[in-house]
Design a protein around this motif. Structure first.
Motif, PDB file in Angstrom:
ATOM      1  N   MET A  77       0.844  -1.191   0.000  1.00 50.28           N
ATOM      2  CA  MET A  77       0.000   0.000   0.000  1.00 50.28           C
ATOM      3  C   MET A  77       0.877   1.238   0.000  1.00 50.28           C
ATOM      4  O   MET A  77       1.732   1.394   0.866  1.00 50.28           O
ATOM      5  CB  MET A  77      -0.912   0.012   1.237  1.00 50.28           C
ATOM      6  CG  MET A  77      -1.853   1.195   1.293  1.00 50.28           C
ATOM      7  SD  MET A  77      -2.897   1.213   2.770  1.00 50.28           S
ATOM      8  CE  MET A  77      -1.701   1.779   3.992  1.00 50.28           C
ATOM      9  N   PHE A  78       0.692   2.118  -1.017  1.00 53.90           N
ATOM     10  CA  PHE A  78       1.460   3.356  -1.026  1.00 53.90           C
ATOM     11  C   PHE A  78       0.616   4.465  -1.650  1.00 53.90           C
ATOM     12  O   PHE A  78      -0.235   4.212  -2.509  1.00 53.90           O
ATOM     13  CB  PHE A  78       2.779   3.185  -1.777  1.00 53.90           C
ATOM     14  CG  PHE A  78       2.644   2.719  -3.204  1.00 53.90           C
ATOM     15  CD1 PHE A  78       2.560   3.626  -4.241  1.00 53.90           C
ATOM     16  CD2 PHE A  78       2.603   1.363  -3.496  1.00 53.90           C
ATOM     17  CE1 PHE A  78       2.437   3.210  -5.546  1.00 53.90           C
ATOM     18  CE2 PHE A  78       2.476   0.931  -4.804  1.00 53.90           C
ATOM     19  CZ  PHE A  78       2.398   1.849  -5.833  1.00 53.90           C
ATOM     20  N   PRO A  79       0.843   5.710  -1.207  1.00 50.66           N
ATOM     21  CA  PRO A  79       0.031   6.825  -1.696  1.00 50.66           C
ATOM     22  C   PRO A  79       0.369   7.179  -3.140  1.00 50.66           C
ATOM     23  O   PRO A  79       1.523   7.048  -3.571  1.00 50.66           O
ATOM     24  CB  PRO A  79       0.393   7.965  -0.740  1.00 50.66           C
ATOM     25  CG  PRO A  79       1.765   7.628  -0.258  1.00 50.66           C
ATOM     26  CD  PRO A  79       1.808   6.137  -0.183  1.00 50.66           C
ATOM     27  N   ILE A  80      -0.627   7.636  -3.887  1.00 53.99           N
ATOM     28  CA  ILE A  80      -0.407   8.043  -5.265  1.00 53.99           C
ATOM     29  C   ILE A  80      -0.797   9.506  -5.499  1.00 53.99           C
ATOM     30  O   ILE A  80      -0.344  10.114  -6.458  1.00 53.99           O
ATOM     31  CB  ILE A  80      -1.172   7.135  -6.247  1.00 53.99           C
ATOM     32  CG1 ILE A  80      -2.671   7.139  -5.941  1.00 53.99           C
ATOM     33  CG2 ILE A  80      -0.607   5.722  -6.213  1.00 53.99           C
ATOM     34  CD1 ILE A  80      -3.496   6.381  -6.957  1.00 53.99           C
ATOM     35  N   ARG A  81      -1.646  10.093  -4.636  1.00 59.87           N
ATOM     36  CA  ARG A  81      -2.045  11.489  -4.759  1.00 59.87           C
ATOM     37  C   ARG A  81      -2.892  11.867  -3.542  1.00 59.87           C
ATOM     38  O   ARG A  81      -3.383  10.990  -2.823  1.00 59.87           O
ATOM     39  CB  ARG A  81      -2.864  11.719  -6.032  1.00 59.87           C
ATOM     40  CG  ARG A  81      -4.177  10.946  -6.059  1.00 59.87           C
ATOM     41  CD  ARG A  81      -4.793  10.921  -7.428  1.00 59.87           C
ATOM     42  NE  ARG A  81      -6.022  10.129  -7.449  1.00 59.87           N
ATOM     43  CZ  ARG A  81      -6.656   9.724  -8.549  1.00 59.87           C
ATOM     44  NH1 ARG A  81      -6.169  10.066  -9.724  1.00 59.87           N
ATOM     45  NH2 ARG A  81      -7.754   9.006  -8.483  1.00 59.87           N
ATOM     46  N   ASP A  82      -3.039  13.153  -3.320  1.00 63.07           N
ATOM     47  CA  ASP A  82      -3.946  13.607  -2.276  1.00 63.07           C
ATOM     48  C   ASP A  82      -5.029  14.478  -2.895  1.00 63.07           C
ATOM     49  O   ASP A  82      -4.967  14.845  -4.061  1.00 63.07           O
ATOM     50  CB  ASP A  82      -3.201  14.358  -1.158  1.00 63.07           C
ATOM     51  CG  ASP A  82      -2.593  15.662  -1.631  1.00 63.07           C
ATOM     52  OD1 ASP A  82      -2.662  15.956  -2.838  1.00 63.07           O
ATOM     53  OD2 ASP A  82      -2.042  16.397  -0.794  1.00 63.07           O
ATOM     54  N   ASP A 102      -5.255   9.245  -1.664  1.00 62.43           N
ATOM     55  CA  ASP A 102      -5.524   8.020  -2.412  1.00 62.43           C
ATOM     56  C   ASP A 102      -4.312   7.105  -2.314  1.00 62.43           C
ATOM     57  O   ASP A 102      -3.177   7.531  -2.581  1.00 62.43           O
ATOM     58  CB  ASP A 102      -5.808   8.327  -3.880  1.00 62.43           C
ATOM     59  CG  ASP A 102      -7.175   8.952  -4.093  1.00 62.43           C
ATOM     60  OD1 ASP A 102      -7.988   8.932  -3.148  1.00 62.43           O
ATOM     61  OD2 ASP A 102      -7.430   9.460  -5.201  1.00 62.43           O
ATOM     62  N   VAL A 103      -4.542   5.870  -1.916  1.00 60.63           N
ATOM     63  CA  VAL A 103      -3.475   4.883  -1.815  1.00 60.63           C
ATOM     64  C   VAL A 103      -3.798   3.710  -2.726  1.00 60.63           C
ATOM     65  O   VAL A 103      -4.962   3.352  -2.914  1.00 60.63           O
ATOM     66  CB  VAL A 103      -3.280   4.386  -0.363  1.00 60.63           C
ATOM     67  CG1 VAL A 103      -2.870   5.529   0.541  1.00 60.63           C
ATOM     68  CG2 VAL A 103      -4.544   3.726   0.156  1.00 60.63           C
ATOM     69  N   LEU A 104      -2.766   3.142  -3.292  1.00 64.45           N
ATOM     70  CA  LEU A 104      -2.915   1.982  -4.161  1.00 64.45           C
ATOM     71  C   LEU A 104      -2.602   0.731  -3.354  1.00 64.45           C
ATOM     72  O   LEU A 104      -1.510   0.604  -2.804  1.00 64.45           O
ATOM     73  CB  LEU A 104      -1.976   2.082  -5.358  1.00 64.45           C
ATOM     74  CG  LEU A 104      -1.958   0.890  -6.322  1.00 64.45           C
ATOM     75  CD1 LEU A 104      -3.324   0.701  -6.966  1.00 64.45           C
ATOM     76  CD2 LEU A 104      -0.880   1.077  -7.381  1.00 64.45           C
ATOM     77  N   PHE A 138      -4.569  -8.375  -7.230  1.00 62.12           N
ATOM     78  CA  PHE A 138      -5.677  -7.472  -6.901  1.00 62.12           C
ATOM     79  C   PHE A 138      -5.140  -6.053  -6.769  1.00 62.12           C
ATOM     80  O   PHE A 138      -4.207  -5.803  -6.002  1.00 62.12           O
ATOM     81  CB  PHE A 138      -6.337  -7.907  -5.594  1.00 62.12           C
ATOM     82  CG  PHE A 138      -7.396  -6.963  -5.105  1.00 62.12           C
ATOM     83  CD1 PHE A 138      -8.647  -6.972  -5.679  1.00 62.12           C
ATOM     84  CD2 PHE A 138      -7.131  -6.065  -4.081  1.00 62.12           C
ATOM     85  CE1 PHE A 138      -9.641  -6.098  -5.235  1.00 62.12           C
ATOM     86  CE2 PHE A 138      -8.108  -5.195  -3.638  1.00 62.12           C
ATOM     87  CZ  PHE A 138      -9.370  -5.217  -4.220  1.00 62.12           C
ATOM     88  N   PHE A 139      -5.697  -5.126  -7.542  1.00 62.74           N
ATOM     89  CA  PHE A 139      -5.305  -3.721  -7.505  1.00 62.74           C
ATOM     90  C   PHE A 139      -6.538  -2.876  -7.176  1.00 62.74           C
ATOM     91  O   PHE A 139      -7.578  -3.037  -7.811  1.00 62.74           O
ATOM     92  CB  PHE A 139      -4.735  -3.267  -8.849  1.00 62.74           C
ATOM     93  CG  PHE A 139      -3.498  -3.994  -9.266  1.00 62.74           C
ATOM     94  CD1 PHE A 139      -2.251  -3.481  -9.003  1.00 62.74           C
ATOM     95  CD2 PHE A 139      -3.583  -5.208  -9.938  1.00 62.74           C
ATOM     96  CE1 PHE A 139      -1.100  -4.150  -9.390  1.00 62.74           C
ATOM     97  CE2 PHE A 139      -2.453  -5.881 -10.342  1.00 62.74           C
ATOM     98  CZ  PHE A 139      -1.206  -5.360 -10.071  1.00 62.74           C
ATOM     99  N   ARG A 140      -6.394  -1.981  -6.219  1.00 59.44           N
ATOM    100  CA  ARG A 140      -7.535  -1.139  -5.856  1.00 59.44           C
ATOM    101  C   ARG A 140      -7.026   0.161  -5.247  1.00 59.44           C
ATOM    102  O   ARG A 140      -6.077   0.161  -4.447  1.00 59.44           O
ATOM    103  CB  ARG A 140      -8.420  -1.870  -4.842  1.00 59.44           C
ATOM    104  CG  ARG A 140      -9.673  -1.113  -4.428  1.00 59.44           C
ATOM    105  CD  ARG A 140     -10.706  -1.019  -5.534  1.00 59.44           C
ATOM    106  NE  ARG A 140     -11.878  -0.260  -5.108  1.00 59.44           N
ATOM    107  CZ  ARG A 140     -12.929  -0.773  -4.467  1.00 59.44           C
ATOM    108  NH1 ARG A 140     -12.937  -2.074  -4.166  1.00 59.44           N
ATOM    109  NH2 ARG A 140     -13.946  -0.019  -4.137  1.00 59.44           N
ATOM    110  N   VAL A 141      -7.662   1.273  -5.629  1.00 57.88           N
ATOM    111  CA  VAL A 141      -7.321   2.575  -5.072  1.00 57.88           C
ATOM    112  C   VAL A 141      -8.347   2.940  -4.015  1.00 57.88           C
ATOM    113  O   VAL A 141      -9.559   2.891  -4.265  1.00 57.88           O
ATOM    114  CB  VAL A 141      -7.290   3.655  -6.170  1.00 57.88           C
ATOM    115  CG1 VAL A 141      -7.065   5.027  -5.553  1.00 57.88           C
ATOM    116  CG2 VAL A 141      -6.205   3.347  -7.194  1.00 57.88           C
TER     117      VAL A 141
END
Length: 242
Positions: A1-6, A150-152, A158-161
């Motif tokens: 799990m890591f952030p991609i944007r706020d 938003d975290v991925l 399985f991929f989910r934001v």
């Protein structure tokens, strides 16, 4: 799990954040593609990286700043720049350009101080912007704990934001750094630097929080409307089963 944007747009152009990202990338490209051989690269890191043992002997003070702009690989660079891209613009918006760069450097110095204090005899070079960026994360957590991030999530195939509050994202990040630092894992990561930078960033923004009363005014949320990211349907045509 890591952030991609706020979901926390800034009110001004984050020139300093852009410049920091550009300088870090430029230094990495020049060092990795301009130096020939592992020996030359190692010499470069020992020259400009922070060596605690040397610092304790009164040498290499210039590396206190220069080590923040060195990285040991593409993933090291990409991870740091992603976090700086997501969270740095909001700190720069609040602090202003000049105070933000001073804040960034101060967090990097605090991170280096704790890492050196924890292992003053270490004779290898410490490199990376993660200590300074950890300070940005600490400041963001204090000022915008309820901003949406938003975290991925990746689990096998399985991929989910997910969109979750910043205090959960950054709290988990700090907990992981603290656990690894306490358990003294030897994976080449300066966890004490992350901890020191994070705490420094959180403390340094407290006067701003007290003066502007962010929590009292916005309950920990950004002081302006949150950004919305529409999700468009896939353009891949469906293939009917036969």
């Amino acid at each position: 799990m890591f952030p991609i944007r706020d979901h926390n747009p800034s009110g001004r152009v984050p020139y300093v954040t852009y410049a920091l990202i550009a300088v870090n990338i430029a230094v990495f490209v020049v060092s990795w593609f301009g130096l020939r051989g592992e020996y030359a690269l190692a010499e470069f890191y020992y020259t400009w990286g922070l060596v605690p043992a040397w610092l304790m002997q009164g040498e290499g003070y210039s590396a206190l700043i220069s080590h923040m702009f060195l990285h040991g690989g593409w993933m090291h660079l990409a991870g740091n720049m992603l976090f700086l891209w997501i969270f740095g613009d909001n700190l720069e918006d609040v602090l202003g350009h000049l105070r933000y760069i001073l804040f960034y450097l101060a967090c990097g110095l605090a991170a280096a101080a704790l890492q050196v204090a924890g292992d003053p005899g270490f004779d290898g070079p410490l490199i990376g912007a993660s200590g300074a960026i950890a300070g940005v994360l600490g400041g963001y957590l204090v000022l915008f704990p309820r901003a949406r991030v938003d975290v991925l999530l990746i689990f096998i195939i399985f991929f989910r934001v997910f969109s979750i509050p910043a205090w959960i994202v950054l709290g988990i990040w700090f907990a992981v750094q603290s656990f690894n630092g306490y358990s003294a894992t030897e994976d080449g990561v300066a966890y004490l630097a992350h901890i020191g930078g994070f705490i420094a960033g959180a403390v340094l923004v407290l006067p701003v929080l007290m003066r502007r009363g962010f929590w009292a005014q916005n309950n920990g949320k950004p002081p302006h409307p949150a950004a919305e990211y529409p999700v468009s349907p896939s353009r891949i045509p469906r293939v009917p089963k036969r």
